[in-house]
Design an enzyme around this catalytic site. Sequence first.
Site, short mmCIF file in Angstrom:
data_model
loop_
_atom_site.label_atom_id
_atom_site.label_comp_id
_atom_site.label_asym_id
_atom_site.label_seq_id
_atom_site.Cartn_x
_atom_site.Cartn_y
_atom_site.Cartn_z
N LYS A 144 -15.39 -4.92 -34.32
CA LYS A 144 -13.91 -5.37 -33.55
C LYS A 144 -14.20 -5.50 -32.10
O LYS A 144 -13.47 -6.51 -31.44
CB LYS A 144 -13.02 -4.51 -33.68
CG LYS A 144 -12.37 -4.20 -35.27
CD LYS A 144 -11.77 -5.41 -35.95
CE LYS A 144 -11.14 -5.16 -37.27
NZ LYS A 144 -11.97 -4.31 -38.08
C1 LIG Z 1 -11.98 -4.26 -39.64
C2 LIG Z 1 -13.18 -3.48 -40.28
C3 LIG Z 1 -13.70 -4.04 -41.46
C4 LIG Z 1 -13.17 -5.22 -42.00
O1 LIG Z 1 -13.33 -6.60 -41.36
P1 LIG Z 1 -12.33 -7.83 -41.71
O2 LIG Z 1 -12.85 -8.83 -40.86
O3 LIG Z 1 -11.07 -7.36 -41.84
O4 LIG Z 1 -12.77 -8.12 -43.09
C5 LIG Z 1 -14.92 -3.63 -41.88
N1 LIG Z 1 -15.16 -2.40 -41.30
C6 LIG Z 1 -14.78 -1.75 -40.23
C7 LIG Z 1 -15.11 -0.57 -39.68
C8 LIG Z 1 -13.67 -2.33 -39.52
O5 LIG Z 1 -13.03 -2.03 -38.35
#
Ligand SMILES: *Cc1c(COP(=O)(O)O)cnc(C)c1O
Length: 490
Positions: free
Chosen positions: A140
């Site tokens: 993120k």
């Molecule tokens: C947010 C997240 C996901 C999922 O990602 P999306 O974009 O919501 O599909 C997978 N793994 C981790 C560690 C995350 O923080």
Amino acid sequence: MVRTGNCLGGDDPVLPAPDAQNQKGLRDVKYISTRGNAPELSFEEAMLTGLARDGGLYVPESIPTLSAEEIAGLAGKSYEEAAFVVMRPFVGDAFTDEEFKGIIARAYANFRHDARAPLVQLAPNHYLLELFHGPTLAFKDFAMQLIGQLFQFSLARRNERVTIVGATSGDTGSAAIEAFRGLDNVDVFILFPHGRVSDIQRKQMTTPEDANVHALALDGDFDDCQAKLKDMFNDFDFRDGVKLAGVNSINWARVLAQVVYYFTSAVSLGAPYRKVSFTVPTGNFGDIFAGYIAKKMGLPIDRLVIATNQNDILHRTMETGAYTKEGVTPSISPSMDIQVSSNFERALFDAYGRDGGAVAQLMEELKDGSFAISQGAMETLREHFDSGRASEEETNATIASAFTATSEVLCPHSAVGVKVANAYLGEVPMVTLATAHPAKFPDAVEAAMGARPALPPHMADMMDKDERVTRVPNDLGALEALIKERIAQR
Ligand SMILES: *Cc1c(COP(=O)(O)O)cnc(C)c1O
């Protein structure tokens, strides 16, 4: 300072004239809503707005492409240089080239790996893309650090202030707080499901001391948090009153930031001369949708594999053509414990030939728990996406076996990806996205492989810091009142 931020009406301040040099050859890219009934916006407006006023998500009116030569030219470039080339065509005249380069440089300066998104090898034709070297140890950060810099630049030059409210299953919230803490023009409120995030995720949200950071623990699950966020955006009085801005993965700028590492990793493995496949641990469909955009831009991606945990709505949808909500069952990969996968709407919009009315209709049906996807749209989706699911036992076993085979310690989300990818290995190189650092989920990793992953040294003292958090009911009125009160105090 004026509080304005939704940029939708004629009453918005006029943007400074774009730099003349910047206009050469660049279209003013327009963004349209997936539900076909909201004003067209520029990149900057769509970014500051988040959710469209008709409840839809913004997407570019058309997807710019890169030629094979341009893609080949990314080889050997720094991550920042590649990011500029990949994202520039989407930004239109919002920034000059120099401004945009500066924003990108500041966004990735806090990463702890020079490659930003390094690729490591797991098996003969299987690679792991490590996306956890940012400040909060999850992918993120790639999007959120960029969005923080974009917001800061835009709001300062517009002399505006906004209220950011985000919903999180754990990682978005910490990444948003890290990106926006201490900024002058922003208050950031993060809703997380009480008792359903890991200790480290919670500490990352509750220990920053900046006055503009507000961590809210909601009595409910992640879908409740996300639903409350949508309700706030649909309450136009509140939305306009506090100048609400959204940084969840519904925000187009976040998707865009994530397109970059599909290019850098594929080019390292021989693109554009060789095809590459990706497996993506998926919850809200943002990360994998970025891969789809990379493909539309001309990157030769063979398969895009959706990997879900036991909360497998997307896998079931790909198998059956019916998108049906079930309850969320908490798992060891909590950031994927999702049933309503917001960004899937963007894929549906394309699969339905960009018919916003059809998408609006499906979303209306979803209020009763499910919708059926037309055969034509399913064919389009299956052209691009495969899917698989990993149970809790399979995820645990994958953490253990990957460690034995490669010494790589996987977080549970990444392990879901590796497990699902294993069924798709073949001639085309497979890249599985490692979405978080294992130390963010120490209990799950220890249970799976018997050793506890250590936090990186710069975060080692976090567990001893004091927390600041407000427990909130799953109630729109109470939440809105709290947010207004907090802003008034600033
Ligand atoms: C947010 C997240 C996901 C999922 O990602 P999306 O974009 O919501 O599909 C997978 N793994 C981790 C560690 C995350 O923080």
